[in-house]
Design a protein around this motif. Structure first.
Motif, PDB file in Angstrom:
ATOM      1  N   SER A   3       1.180  -0.461  -0.022  1.00 18.15           N
ATOM      2  CA  SER A   3       0.085  -0.091   0.152  1.00 18.15           C
ATOM      3  C   SER A   3       0.867   1.328  -0.044  1.00 18.15           C
ATOM      4  O   SER A   3       1.971   1.213   0.537  1.00 18.15           O
ATOM      5  CB  SER A   3      -0.960   0.507   1.314  1.00 18.15           C
ATOM      6  N   SER A   4       0.529   2.329  -0.162  1.00 13.27           N
ATOM      7  CA  SER A   4       0.989   3.276  -0.473  1.00 13.27           C
ATOM      8  C   SER A   4       0.215   5.100   0.174  1.00 13.27           C
ATOM      9  O   SER A   4      -0.420   5.110   0.274  1.00 13.27           O
ATOM     10  CB  SER A   4       1.321   4.112  -1.912  1.00 13.27           C
ATOM     11  N   THR A   5       1.576   5.559   0.461  1.00 13.85           N
ATOM     12  CA  THR A   5       1.888   6.522   1.034  1.00 13.85           C
ATOM     13  C   THR A   5       1.585   8.334   0.075  1.00 13.85           C
ATOM     14  O   THR A   5       2.730   7.993   0.469  1.00 13.85           O
ATOM     15  CB  THR A   5       2.208   7.533   2.443  1.00 13.85           C
ATOM     16  N   GLY A   6       0.785   8.144  -0.884  1.00 13.59           N
ATOM     17  CA  GLY A   6       1.267   9.064  -1.873  1.00 13.59           C
ATOM     18  C   GLY A   6       1.896   8.054  -3.283  1.00 13.59           C
ATOM     19  O   GLY A   6       1.108   6.933  -3.205  1.00 13.59           O
ATOM     20  N   ASN A   7       3.429   8.002  -3.459  1.00 15.30           N
ATOM     21  CA  ASN A   7       3.564   7.193  -4.500  1.00 15.30           C
ATOM     22  C   ASN A   7       4.225   5.669  -3.725  1.00 15.30           C
ATOM     23  O   ASN A   7       5.065   5.005  -4.439  1.00 15.30           O
ATOM     24  CB  ASN A   7       4.966   7.584  -5.675  1.00 15.30           C
ATOM     25  N   TYR A   8       4.835   6.402  -2.867  1.00 18.61           N
ATOM     26  CA  TYR A   8       5.438   5.017  -2.509  1.00 18.61           C
ATOM     27  C   TYR A   8       5.543   4.305  -0.665  1.00 18.61           C
ATOM     28  O   TYR A   8       4.682   5.429   0.140  1.00 18.61           O
ATOM     29  CB  TYR A   8       6.814   6.022  -1.407  1.00 18.61           C
ATOM     30  N   GLY A   9       5.738   3.588  -0.970  1.00 15.79           N
ATOM     31  CA  GLY A   9       4.608   2.904   0.551  1.00 15.79           C
ATOM     32  C   GLY A   9       5.177   1.525   1.592  1.00 15.79           C
ATOM     33  O   GLY A   9       6.571   1.338   0.583  1.00 15.79           O
ATOM     34  N   ASN A  10       5.231   1.117   2.727  1.00  7.00           N
ATOM     35  CA  ASN A  10       5.913   0.685   3.771  1.00  7.00           C
ATOM     36  C   ASN A  10       5.527  -0.872   4.293  1.00  7.00           C
ATOM     37  O   ASN A  10       5.890  -1.280   4.546  1.00  7.00           O
ATOM     38  CB  ASN A  10       6.992   1.137   4.367  1.00  7.00           C
ATOM     39  N   ASN A  11       3.853  -1.122   3.488  1.00  2.00           N
ATOM     40  CA  ASN A  11       2.775  -1.591   3.929  1.00  2.00           C
ATOM     41  C   ASN A  11       2.716  -3.044   3.009  1.00  2.00           C
ATOM     42  O   ASN A  11       3.244  -3.153   2.881  1.00  2.00           O
ATOM     43  CB  ASN A  11       1.614  -1.330   4.355  1.00  2.00           C
ATOM     44  N   LEU A  12       2.780  -3.981   4.304  1.00  4.59           N
ATOM     45  CA  LEU A  12       3.189  -5.667   3.668  1.00  4.59           C
ATOM     46  C   LEU A  12       0.983  -6.360   3.712  1.00  4.59           C
ATOM     47  O   LEU A  12       1.045  -6.185   5.322  1.00  4.59           O
ATOM     48  CB  LEU A  12       3.778  -6.484   4.730  1.00  4.59           C
ATOM     49  N   TRP A  13       0.967  -6.444   3.095  1.00  3.77           N
ATOM     50  CA  TRP A  13      -0.681  -7.238   3.319  1.00  3.77           C
ATOM     51  C   TRP A  13      -0.206  -9.217   2.883  1.00  3.77           C
ATOM     52  O   TRP A  13      -0.334  -9.332   1.990  1.00  3.77           O
ATOM     53  CB  TRP A  13      -1.889  -6.842   2.775  1.00  3.77           C
ATOM     54  N   LYS A  14      -1.857 -10.044   3.751  1.00  2.50           N
ATOM     55  CA  LYS A  14      -1.127 -11.153   3.347  1.00  2.50           C
ATOM     56  C   LYS A  14      -2.678 -11.375   3.015  1.00  2.50           C
ATOM     57  O   LYS A  14      -3.808 -11.057   3.849  1.00  2.50           O
ATOM     58  CB  LYS A  14      -0.594 -12.503   4.756  1.00  2.50           C
ATOM     59  N   TYR A  15      -2.864 -12.447   2.400  1.00  2.00           N
ATOM     60  CA  TYR A  15      -4.520 -12.930   1.701  1.00  2.00           C
ATOM     61  C   TYR A  15      -4.382 -14.861   2.197  1.00  2.00           C
ATOM     62  O   TYR A  15      -3.762 -14.958   1.919  1.00  2.00           O
ATOM     63  CB  TYR A  15      -4.129 -12.593   0.196  1.00  2.00           C
ATOM     64  N   ASP A  16      -5.391 -14.865   2.937  1.00  2.00           N
ATOM     65  CA  ASP A  16      -5.253 -15.877   3.264  1.00  2.00           C
ATOM     66  C   ASP A  16      -6.932 -16.468   2.332  1.00  2.00           C
ATOM     67  O   ASP A  16      -7.530 -15.916   2.110  1.00  2.00           O
ATOM     68  CB  ASP A  16      -5.909 -15.907   4.637  1.00  2.00           C
ATOM     69  N   TYR A  17      -6.049 -17.638   1.804  1.00  2.00           N
ATOM     70  CA  TYR A  17      -7.192 -17.593   0.400  1.00  2.00           C
ATOM     71  C   TYR A  17      -8.171 -18.738   1.676  1.00  2.00           C
ATOM     72  O   TYR A  17      -9.441 -18.771   0.815  1.00  2.00           O
ATOM     73  CB  TYR A  17      -6.863 -19.630   0.040  1.00  2.00           C
ATOM     74  N   ASP A  18      -8.022 -19.648   2.838  1.00  2.00           N
ATOM     75  CA  ASP A  18      -8.990 -20.201   2.832  1.00  2.00           C
ATOM     76  C   ASP A  18     -10.363 -19.610   3.469  1.00  2.00           C
ATOM     77  O   ASP A  18     -11.637 -19.491   3.620  1.00  2.00           O
ATOM     78  CB  ASP A  18      -8.365 -20.813   4.048  1.00  2.00           C
ATOM     79  N   ALA A  19      -9.428 -17.997   3.996  1.00  2.00           N
ATOM     80  CA  ALA A  19     -10.806 -17.218   4.762  1.00  2.00           C
ATOM     81  C   ALA A  19     -11.618 -16.409   4.124  1.00  2.00           C
ATOM     82  O   ALA A  19     -12.558 -15.087   4.151  1.00  2.00           O
ATOM     83  CB  ALA A  19     -10.390 -15.885   5.852  1.00  2.00           C
ATOM     84  N   ASP A  20     -10.631 -16.195   2.728  1.00  2.00           N
ATOM     85  CA  ASP A  20     -11.389 -14.966   1.478  1.00  2.00           C
ATOM     86  C   ASP A  20     -10.646 -13.603   2.519  1.00  2.00           C
ATOM     87  O   ASP A  20     -11.566 -12.857   2.075  1.00  2.00           O
ATOM     88  CB  ASP A  20     -12.904 -15.420   1.219  1.00  2.00           C
ATOM     89  N   ALA A  21      -9.756 -13.718   2.984  1.00  2.00           N
ATOM     90  CA  ALA A  21      -9.812 -11.877   3.543  1.00  2.00           C
ATOM     91  C   ALA A  21      -8.018 -11.803   3.643  1.00  2.00           C
ATOM     92  O   ALA A  21      -7.345 -12.226   3.836  1.00  2.00           O
ATOM     93  CB  ALA A  21     -10.475 -12.029   5.551  1.00  2.00           C
ATOM     94  N   TRP A  22      -7.966 -10.159   3.796  1.00  2.00           N
ATOM     95  CA  TRP A  22      -6.830  -9.866   3.870  1.00  2.00           C
ATOM     96  C   TRP A  22      -6.142  -9.356   5.181  1.00  2.00           C
ATOM     97  O   TRP A  22      -7.200  -8.789   6.430  1.00  2.00           O
ATOM     98  CB  TRP A  22      -6.613  -8.732   2.783  1.00  2.00           C
ATOM     99  N   GLU A  23      -4.820  -9.124   5.421  1.00  2.00           N
ATOM    100  CA  GLU A  23      -4.749  -9.304   6.769  1.00  2.00           C
ATOM    101  C   GLU A  23      -3.657  -8.225   6.545  1.00  2.00           C
ATOM    102  O   GLU A  23      -2.719  -8.661   5.405  1.00  2.00           O
ATOM    103  CB  GLU A  23      -4.178 -10.314   7.148  1.00  2.00           C
ATOM    104  N   GLU A  24      -3.149  -7.048   7.489  1.00  2.00           N
ATOM    105  CA  GLU A  24      -1.723  -6.166   7.465  1.00  2.00           C
ATOM    106  C   GLU A  24      -0.882  -6.459   7.846  1.00  2.00           C
ATOM    107  O   GLU A  24      -1.040  -7.436   9.486  1.00  2.00           O
ATOM    108  CB  GLU A  24      -1.999  -4.632   7.693  1.00  2.00           C
TER     109      GLU A  24
END
Length: 202
Positions: A3-24
């Motif tokens: 994800s980004s603040t302006g054009n640059y980001g440092n946030n990592l997100w994980k997608y859980d296939y079974d739960a069909d949900a994203w987690e930061e």
């Protein structure tokens, strides 16, 4: 994902296939070793499933290209720095196989030759020799690793060739086959079970 603040980001997100949900997950932080800023765009990311780490290479900020190499411990949800890239670059294509990471294409500072990273030895080595003689920078290509070899195809100007490199023996095989048409900035995927490489995009 970044994800980004302006054009640059440092946030990592994980997608859980079974739960069909994203987690930061845990965000990386700046360090004094090399040039690892709070925010990066155009990074190259790959997962070392054997050791449980994700590698983040290169990228750029408002200060230009980076020599960043960060490690994310998947189980511990923690970031740390690793041995920096030998040169600064961004928009690199990465193929990983059998404990090696090959970085090709991209925008390197002062050179076009790719580098191979030996995960176990924690060492970087430049791929030279026949590669330089062929004078192929492969910027805009897409790389994949499978069964001890790294393949890449396409480039920024459009290329119908496929190239092969074996990192364990430092062997550049050159062109191995042609695709059905020229591809510019393609993407791809690997079917490890059936030994297929898929090329998609322009």
């Amino acid at each position: 994902d970044l994800s980004s603040t302006g054009n640059y980001g440092n946030n990592l997100w994980k997608y859980d296939y079974d739960a069909d949900a994203w987690e930061e997950m845990e965000s990386w932080v700046p360090t004094t070793e090399g040039r690892n800023p709070i925010g990066i765009r155009y990074p190259t990311v790959g997962v070392d499933t054997d050791r449980g780490f994700m590698h983040l290479f290169d990228g750029d900020t408002d200060g230009g290209k980076l020599d960043a190499h960060l490690l994310y411990d998947i189980e511990a949800d923690e970031w740390k720095t690793n041995k920096q890239m030998p040169v600064e670059a961004n928009e690199i294509s990465m193929g990983a196989t059998d404990g090696y990471v090959v970085l090709t294409g991209g925008n390197w500072r002062d050179r076009d030759s790719p580098y191979v990273y030996d995960i176990e030895a924690n060492e970087w080595n430049e791929i030279t020799g026949e590669w330089d003689a062929n004078n192929n920078s492969h910027r805009g290509s897409y790389a994949v690793g499978i069964d001890g070899d790294v393949y890449w195809f396409g480039d920024e100007n459009g290329d119908d060739n496929t190239y092969k490199y074996t990192p364990s023996t430092d062997t550049y095989h050159g062109r191995v086959d042609n695709m059905n048409r020229y591809r510019q900035y393609p993407s791809g995927a690997v079917d490890y079970d059936n030994k297929y490489i898929y090329a998609v995009g322009t």
